[in-house]
Design an enzyme around this catalytic site. Sequence first.
Site, PDB file in Angstrom:
ATOM      1  N   ASN A  68       0.833  -1.209   0.000  1.00 35.55           N
ATOM      2  CA  ASN A  68       0.000   0.000   0.000  1.00 35.55           C
ATOM      3  C   ASN A  68       0.865   1.256   0.000  1.00 35.55           C
ATOM      4  O   ASN A  68       0.601   2.206  -0.749  1.00 35.55           O
ATOM      5  CB  ASN A  68      -0.893   0.025   1.241  1.00 35.55           C
ATOM      6  CG  ASN A  68      -2.159  -0.780   1.048  1.00 35.55           C
ATOM      7  OD1 ASN A  68      -2.618  -0.960  -0.077  1.00 35.55           O
ATOM      8  ND2 ASN A  68      -2.709  -1.276   2.141  1.00 35.55           N
ATOM      9  N   ASP A  74      -5.456  -3.095  -3.385  1.00 36.45           N
ATOM     10  CA  ASP A  74      -6.717  -3.832  -3.626  1.00 36.45           C
ATOM     11  C   ASP A  74      -6.537  -4.890  -4.705  1.00 36.45           C
ATOM     12  O   ASP A  74      -7.058  -6.007  -4.605  1.00 36.45           O
ATOM     13  CB  ASP A  74      -7.818  -2.858  -4.072  1.00 36.45           C
ATOM     14  CG  ASP A  74      -8.398  -2.087  -2.898  1.00 36.45           C
ATOM     15  OD1 ASP A  74      -7.984  -2.362  -1.753  1.00 36.45           O
ATOM     16  OD2 ASP A  74      -9.254  -1.206  -3.135  1.00 36.45           O
ATOM     17  N   GLU A 106      -6.191  -7.938   5.287  1.00 35.16           N
ATOM     18  CA  GLU A 106      -5.378  -8.837   4.442  1.00 35.16           C
ATOM     19  C   GLU A 106      -5.372 -10.246   5.025  1.00 35.16           C
ATOM     20  O   GLU A 106      -4.445 -11.014   4.837  1.00 35.16           O
ATOM     21  CB  GLU A 106      -3.966  -8.252   4.270  1.00 35.16           C
ATOM     22  CG  GLU A 106      -2.931  -8.526   5.335  1.00 35.16           C
ATOM     23  CD  GLU A 106      -3.185  -7.845   6.696  1.00 35.16           C
ATOM     24  OE1 GLU A 106      -4.316  -7.440   6.974  1.00 35.16           O
ATOM     25  OE2 GLU A 106      -2.230  -7.766   7.485  1.00 35.16           O
TER      26      GLU A 106
HETATM   27  N1  LIG Z   1      -5.446  -1.858  -0.206  1.00 32.26           N
HETATM   28  C1  LIG Z   1      -6.020  -2.317   0.878  1.00 32.26           C
HETATM   29  N2  LIG Z   1      -5.327  -2.378   2.022  1.00 32.26           N
HETATM   30  C2  LIG Z   1      -5.913  -2.894   3.117  1.00 32.26           C
HETATM   31  C3  LIG Z   1      -7.246  -3.349   3.100  1.00 32.26           C
HETATM   32  N3  LIG Z   1      -7.556  -3.805   4.334  1.00 32.26           N
HETATM   33  C4  LIG Z   1      -6.455  -3.635   5.098  1.00 32.26           C
HETATM   34  N4  LIG Z   1      -5.461  -3.094   4.357  1.00 32.26           N
HETATM   35  C5  LIG Z   1      -4.111  -2.751   4.764  1.00 32.26           C
HETATM   36  O1  LIG Z   1      -3.400  -3.887   5.180  1.00 32.26           O
HETATM   37  C6  LIG Z   1      -2.300  -3.441   5.942  1.00 32.26           C
HETATM   38  C7  LIG Z   1      -2.037  -4.411   7.076  1.00 32.26           C
HETATM   39  O2  LIG Z   1      -0.849  -4.033   7.695  1.00 32.26           O
HETATM   40  P1  LIG Z   1      -0.267  -4.741   8.976  1.00 32.26           P
HETATM   41  O3  LIG Z   1      -1.390  -5.239   9.851  1.00 32.26           O
HETATM   42  O4  LIG Z   1       0.694  -3.794   9.592  1.00 32.26           O
HETATM   43  O5  LIG Z   1       0.449  -5.999   8.451  1.00 32.26           O
HETATM   44  P2  LIG Z   1       1.497  -6.236   7.310  1.00 32.26           P
HETATM   45  O6  LIG Z   1       2.080  -4.973   6.766  1.00 32.26           O
HETATM   46  O7  LIG Z   1       0.858  -7.132   6.320  1.00 32.26           O
HETATM   47  O8  LIG Z   1       2.630  -6.986   8.076  1.00 32.26           O
HETATM   48  P3  LIG Z   1       2.634  -8.462   8.632  1.00 32.26           P
HETATM   49  O9  LIG Z   1       1.215  -8.929   8.729  1.00 32.26           O
HETATM   50  O10 LIG Z   1       3.245  -8.346   9.977  1.00 32.26           O
HETATM   51  O11 LIG Z   1       3.445  -9.257   7.695  1.00 32.26           O
HETATM   52  C8  LIG Z   1      -2.605  -2.027   6.410  1.00 32.26           C
HETATM   53  O12 LIG Z   1      -1.771  -1.116   5.733  1.00 32.26           O
HETATM   54  C9  LIG Z   1      -4.050  -1.818   5.953  1.00 32.26           C
HETATM   55  O13 LIG Z   1      -4.318  -0.476   5.565  1.00 32.26           O
HETATM   56  C10 LIG Z   1      -7.971  -3.251   1.870  1.00 32.26           C
HETATM   57  O14 LIG Z   1      -9.148  -3.617   1.746  1.00 32.26           O
HETATM   58  N5  LIG Z   1      -7.317  -2.742   0.805  1.00 32.26           N
END
Ligand SMILES: Nc1nc2c(ncn2[C@@H]2O[C@H](COP(=O)(O)OP(=O)(O)OP(=O)(O)O)[C@@H](O)[C@H]2O)c(=O)[nH]1
Length: 378
Positions: A248, A257, A283
């Site tokens: 992102n 997305d 995610e």
């Molecule tokens: N584009 C998009 N991003 C999303 C959505 N839902 C959640 N996110 C993003 O997913 C990210 C999750 O980040 P973190 O929980 O820090 O986890 P991570 O960066 O995957 O790191 P680890 O899980 O520790 O490997 C955040 O930046 C959220 O904004 C969505 O529907 N669309």
Amino acid sequence: MMISQLISHPLSGQGTPSRHEADFVRQRTEAELARLLPRVGPGLALLVVLYTGWDLLLDPANAVQSGLTRLLFAALAAPAFWASGLPWTAQGRACWAYWMLSAGVILAMAQLEGGLSQGSGGILIGLFLIPFIASSSAGFLAIALPPTLLLFGCLLRGPLPELASVGLTYGAGLAVAFLQMRITSGLRAASLAVQARLEWDASHDALTRCPNRAWLQKEAAHAFDRARREGAGLAFAMIDIDHFKRVNDRFGHAAGDQVLKGVAEACQRAVGQAGHFGRLGGEEFLCIFPGASEESALIHGERIRAEVEAAAHLLDGETLKVTVSVGLGCLSEHHADWEQLLAGADEAMYAAKQEGRNRVKSACSRADARSMAMSAAN
Ligand SMILES: Nc1nc2c(ncn2[C@@H]2O[C@H](COP(=O)(O)OP(=O)(O)OP(=O)(O)O)[C@@H](O)[C@H]2O)c(=O)[nH]1
């Protein structure tokens, strides 16, 4: 082809929501018929038998014989009124009941002097029951054809004026009943399709089009209860994209997305028909594997991890690859409910993250399952 398949509404269309609509319409039609048959069927059969009184007025000499014919065909129709009577679908049973009752009426009338012309009204009324059973032209034809052939077979043995008058009236009735079937089934299918679409939207994730959290929770509870009842295996795979925030941050939310959609597709490819896959939110994804042992859960988990790792996502002309961490939980006697099993899979997923990501960790071995389920409960 089974008669019940032939008489079901042939809703077509590609894609999951359309398939859901078609299934929804079929299931509702089947459920309504299953509900109506035991309520309406016995009454109709009784009416067919009671009309012996009319036979008696028309032709007393042959009334006993026609009454017995009515009784015989009502008895043949009777098992179809209940699911325990005939092991068919409700549509198949309704079709059988219609054939038997109309055959009873036609053959009884044919035994009376002038019976077919005097009793054509009763035969005509029966035609208007067909739109309740059939919802397609092929289905209508399949139901209407045998009684029609029987009627014309009987008429051909009688005088020509009777054949002409009853035949014409019956033909007109058949055409009106067909028109009624086309109109009502069209309206009904349209209204059920709206309901089906609403139901699909409420249970699916708008972005990835896969089942959503609410659906997964219901399915998880259902799978847990069934596995407990049947003493079968059950595994949950918790799937979380690694470092998704970086995607992102680097490419923007819209690109994120797109990656989410790509990961969901890769997971679905890996899971196939072996389990129920959906998006829990953010995610995070979940896959439910009914009947899975520890061994098969590990195979499925590894397949998911490898398929996601292999998938390439094209973002701003750049090819991006992402990985997932997978946590597995397998049903054991220590799990009091599905939430505990899920919590175990969640713990295993976090363990996979801590050990470096892009790996499958299992809470399935007995010692692990116990400690993870207990720590989840606390
Ligand atoms: N584009 C998009 N991003 C999303 C959505 N839902 C959640 N996110 C993003 O997913 C990210 C999750 O980040 P973190 O929980 O820090 O986890 P991570 O960066 O995957 O790191 P680890 O899980 O520790 O490997 C955040 O930046 C959220 O904004 C969505 O529907 N669309």
